[in-house]
Motif scaffolding. Sequence first.
Motif, PDB file in Angstrom:
ATOM      1  N   ASP A   1      70.758  27.553  81.268  1.00  0.00           N
ATOM      2  CA  ASP A   1      71.310  26.430  81.730  1.00  0.00           C
ATOM      3  C   ASP A   1      71.221  25.481  80.638  1.00  0.00           C
ATOM      4  O   ASP A   1      70.350  25.196  79.910  1.00  0.00           O
ATOM      5  CB  ASP A   1      70.687  25.904  82.851  1.00  0.00           C
ATOM      6  CG  ASP A   1      70.926  27.031  84.183  1.00  0.00           C
ATOM      7  OD1 ASP A   1      71.825  27.538  84.090  1.00  0.00           O
ATOM      8  OD2 ASP A   1      69.823  27.112  84.873  1.00  0.00           O
ATOM      9  N   THR A   2      72.189  24.376  80.661  1.00  0.00           N
ATOM     10  CA  THR A   2      72.352  23.197  79.870  1.00  0.00           C
ATOM     11  C   THR A   2      71.855  21.900  80.584  1.00  0.00           C
ATOM     12  O   THR A   2      72.639  21.748  81.658  1.00  0.00           O
ATOM     13  CB  THR A   2      73.489  23.124  79.190  1.00  0.00           C
ATOM     14  OG1 THR A   2      73.828  24.387  78.273  1.00  0.00           O
ATOM     15  CG2 THR A   2      73.804  22.039  78.051  1.00  0.00           C
ATOM     16  N   VAL A   3      71.132  21.174  79.993  1.00  0.00           N
ATOM     17  CA  VAL A   3      70.940  19.589  80.642  1.00  0.00           C
ATOM     18  C   VAL A   3      71.146  18.917  79.563  1.00  0.00           C
ATOM     19  O   VAL A   3      71.018  18.971  78.198  1.00  0.00           O
ATOM     20  CB  VAL A   3      69.683  19.541  80.725  1.00  0.00           C
ATOM     21  CG1 VAL A   3      69.167  18.143  81.277  1.00  0.00           C
ATOM     22  CG2 VAL A   3      69.129  20.586  81.767  1.00  0.00           C
ATOM     23  N   VAL A   4      72.149  17.778  79.792  1.00  0.00           N
ATOM     24  CA  VAL A   4      72.595  16.997  78.749  1.00  0.00           C
ATOM     25  C   VAL A   4      71.723  15.690  78.843  1.00  0.00           C
ATOM     26  O   VAL A   4      71.334  15.202  80.005  1.00  0.00           O
ATOM     27  CB  VAL A   4      74.058  16.479  79.223  1.00  0.00           C
ATOM     28  CG1 VAL A   4      74.689  15.344  78.338  1.00  0.00           C
ATOM     29  CG2 VAL A   4      75.166  17.456  78.992  1.00  0.00           C
ATOM     30  N   ILE A   5      71.365  15.357  77.626  1.00  0.00           N
ATOM     31  CA  ILE A   5      70.555  13.902  77.586  1.00  0.00           C
ATOM     32  C   ILE A   5      71.233  13.092  76.549  1.00  0.00           C
ATOM     33  O   ILE A   5      71.874  13.659  75.781  1.00  0.00           O
ATOM     34  CB  ILE A   5      69.017  14.375  77.002  1.00  0.00           C
ATOM     35  CG1 ILE A   5      69.078  14.920  75.802  1.00  0.00           C
ATOM     36  CG2 ILE A   5      68.586  15.506  77.995  1.00  0.00           C
ATOM     37  CD1 ILE A   5      67.639  15.372  75.058  1.00  0.00           C
ATOM     38  N   PRO A   6      70.860  11.703  76.393  1.00  0.00           N
ATOM     39  CA  PRO A   6      71.342  10.724  75.634  1.00  0.00           C
ATOM     40  C   PRO A   6      71.064  11.169  74.263  1.00  0.00           C
ATOM     41  O   PRO A   6      70.195  11.722  73.754  1.00  0.00           O
ATOM     42  CB  PRO A   6      70.762   9.367  75.928  1.00  0.00           C
ATOM     43  CG  PRO A   6      70.496   9.619  77.475  1.00  0.00           C
ATOM     44  CD  PRO A   6      69.918  11.084  77.501  1.00  0.00           C
ATOM     45  N   THR A   7      72.114  10.836  73.449  1.00  0.00           N
ATOM     46  CA  THR A   7      71.813  11.200  71.701  1.00  0.00           C
ATOM     47  C   THR A   7      70.727  10.424  71.470  1.00  0.00           C
ATOM     48  O   THR A   7      69.876  10.955  70.583  1.00  0.00           O
ATOM     49  CB  THR A   7      73.134  10.516  71.056  1.00  0.00           C
ATOM     50  OG1 THR A   7      74.442  11.151  71.708  1.00  0.00           O
ATOM     51  CG2 THR A   7      72.671  10.939  69.509  1.00  0.00           C
ATOM     52  N   VAL A   8      70.245   9.137  71.747  1.00  0.00           N
ATOM     53  CA  VAL A   8      68.664   8.558  71.302  1.00  0.00           C
ATOM     54  C   VAL A   8      68.354   8.081  73.042  1.00  0.00           C
ATOM     55  O   VAL A   8      69.061   7.331  73.659  1.00  0.00           O
ATOM     56  CB  VAL A   8      69.321   7.311  70.586  1.00  0.00           C
ATOM     57  CG1 VAL A   8      67.956   6.554  70.137  1.00  0.00           C
ATOM     58  CG2 VAL A   8      69.962   7.485  69.412  1.00  0.00           C
ATOM     59  N   CYS A   9      67.207   8.700  72.706  1.00  0.00           N
ATOM     60  CA  CYS A   9      66.485   8.622  74.161  1.00  0.00           C
ATOM     61  C   CYS A   9      64.970   9.040  74.117  1.00  0.00           C
ATOM     62  O   CYS A   9      64.550   9.545  73.261  1.00  0.00           O
ATOM     63  CB  CYS A   9      67.026   9.663  75.308  1.00  0.00           C
ATOM     64  SG  CYS A   9      66.899  11.503  74.844  1.00  0.00           S
ATOM     65  N   TYR A  10      64.251   8.504  75.217  1.00  0.00           N
ATOM     66  CA  TYR A  10      62.956   8.549  75.150  1.00  0.00           C
ATOM     67  C   TYR A  10      62.495   9.955  75.243  1.00  0.00           C
ATOM     68  O   TYR A  10      63.248  10.994  76.058  1.00  0.00           O
ATOM     69  CB  TYR A  10      62.435   8.023  76.689  1.00  0.00           C
ATOM     70  CG  TYR A  10      60.925   7.869  76.792  1.00  0.00           C
ATOM     71  CD1 TYR A  10      60.387   6.974  75.907  1.00  0.00           C
ATOM     72  CD2 TYR A  10      60.051   8.473  77.395  1.00  0.00           C
ATOM     73  CE1 TYR A  10      58.999   6.793  76.055  1.00  0.00           C
ATOM     74  CE2 TYR A  10      58.657   8.382  77.485  1.00  0.00           C
ATOM     75  CZ  TYR A  10      58.017   7.295  76.731  1.00  0.00           C
ATOM     76  OH  TYR A  10      56.779   7.221  76.722  1.00  0.00           O
ATOM     77  N   PRO A  11      61.656  10.582  74.396  1.00  0.00           N
ATOM     78  CA  PRO A  11      61.582  12.168  74.376  1.00  0.00           C
ATOM     79  C   PRO A  11      61.034  13.015  75.577  1.00  0.00           C
ATOM     80  O   PRO A  11      61.408  14.179  75.523  1.00  0.00           O
ATOM     81  CB  PRO A  11      60.401  12.286  73.415  1.00  0.00           C
ATOM     82  CG  PRO A  11      59.585  10.960  73.337  1.00  0.00           C
ATOM     83  CD  PRO A  11      60.822   9.797  73.810  1.00  0.00           C
TER      84      PRO A  11
END
Length: 322
Positions: free
Chosen positions: A73-83
């Motif tokens: 599965d894939t989870v999309v996260i912001p390009t710059v974000c809290y780790p």
Amino acid sequence: MDPVPGRIQEALAAAANSPGYPLTAGTPRLREAIASWVARKCGAAPGFGVLPTIGSKELVGWLPTLLGIGPGDTVVIPTVCYPTYEVGVRLAGATALRADSLTAIGPARVKLIWINSPANPTGQVLPPAHLRKVVEWARERGAIVASDECYLTLGWDAQPASVLSVCPDGYQGVLAVHSLSKRSNLAGYRAGFVAGDPDLVAELLAVRKHAGMIVPQPVQAAMVEALSDESHVDAQRETYARRRALLRPALEKAGFTVDHSEAGLYLWVTRDEPCWSTVDWLADRGILVAPGTFYGPAGDRNVRVALTATDDRVEAAVARLS
């Protein structure tokens, strides 16, 4: 961090004699307080579920696992974000994809999309039209949208909107995550909550009961007080605004450019050089900041300056910059 408001401390102390197991779902008073707050501040209509969490970071870190997301599965996260977004994906054994636009996602098998507005660390605010487009895109593909809105009430140059305000047809597949850490100075209490799709909230509740993810009863009582009083929030907001009004011009006069930073508790600044060079330059002047690469490779030329230091320390930083 600034002190915990006295009324909230008193509510915590008054509930100290709590020998029984607390309710994972939250007490009726807490559920009512959360629902009332969500309706007022997020512009949500009836039909959403609510659930207290042990701070928002806990939910961010474990949400993919709690939702049954895993390998393949894939989870999309912001390009710059809290780790913690990426850490949570890795804990679930899934794949993290950094993307800020829907076109950048491509053909990936997406199960969850994280959005963060106002964003940590950039302070960027996503407009309602963008939030609505993300929800529509996710629903077409059977994905879940999780919106981290911990800084929702701290808009400065833009007015942040909750994802719950752009769901006129109901909250299917949508969750909004909130925290009392900054608005009420409750970072040490670990007090947060999630609201949205009642079916997803019920699913999270069922798993969390057995996983022991339960907010202690005294903290639940403190949350009721925090969510029922806006005067301390207004006072804290004025404190952050005052610090921001000092730090931003001082940084700009020192040669920094402030990117985004329309809302939230941070200034996302750059000297157009590698972020570690900026960290060193500021450290030489006794000012500690977070390197942009901490939040992803795309942050390599920025640093994050926080507004959470005490007034004395902020004033000292301004003096050192000048």
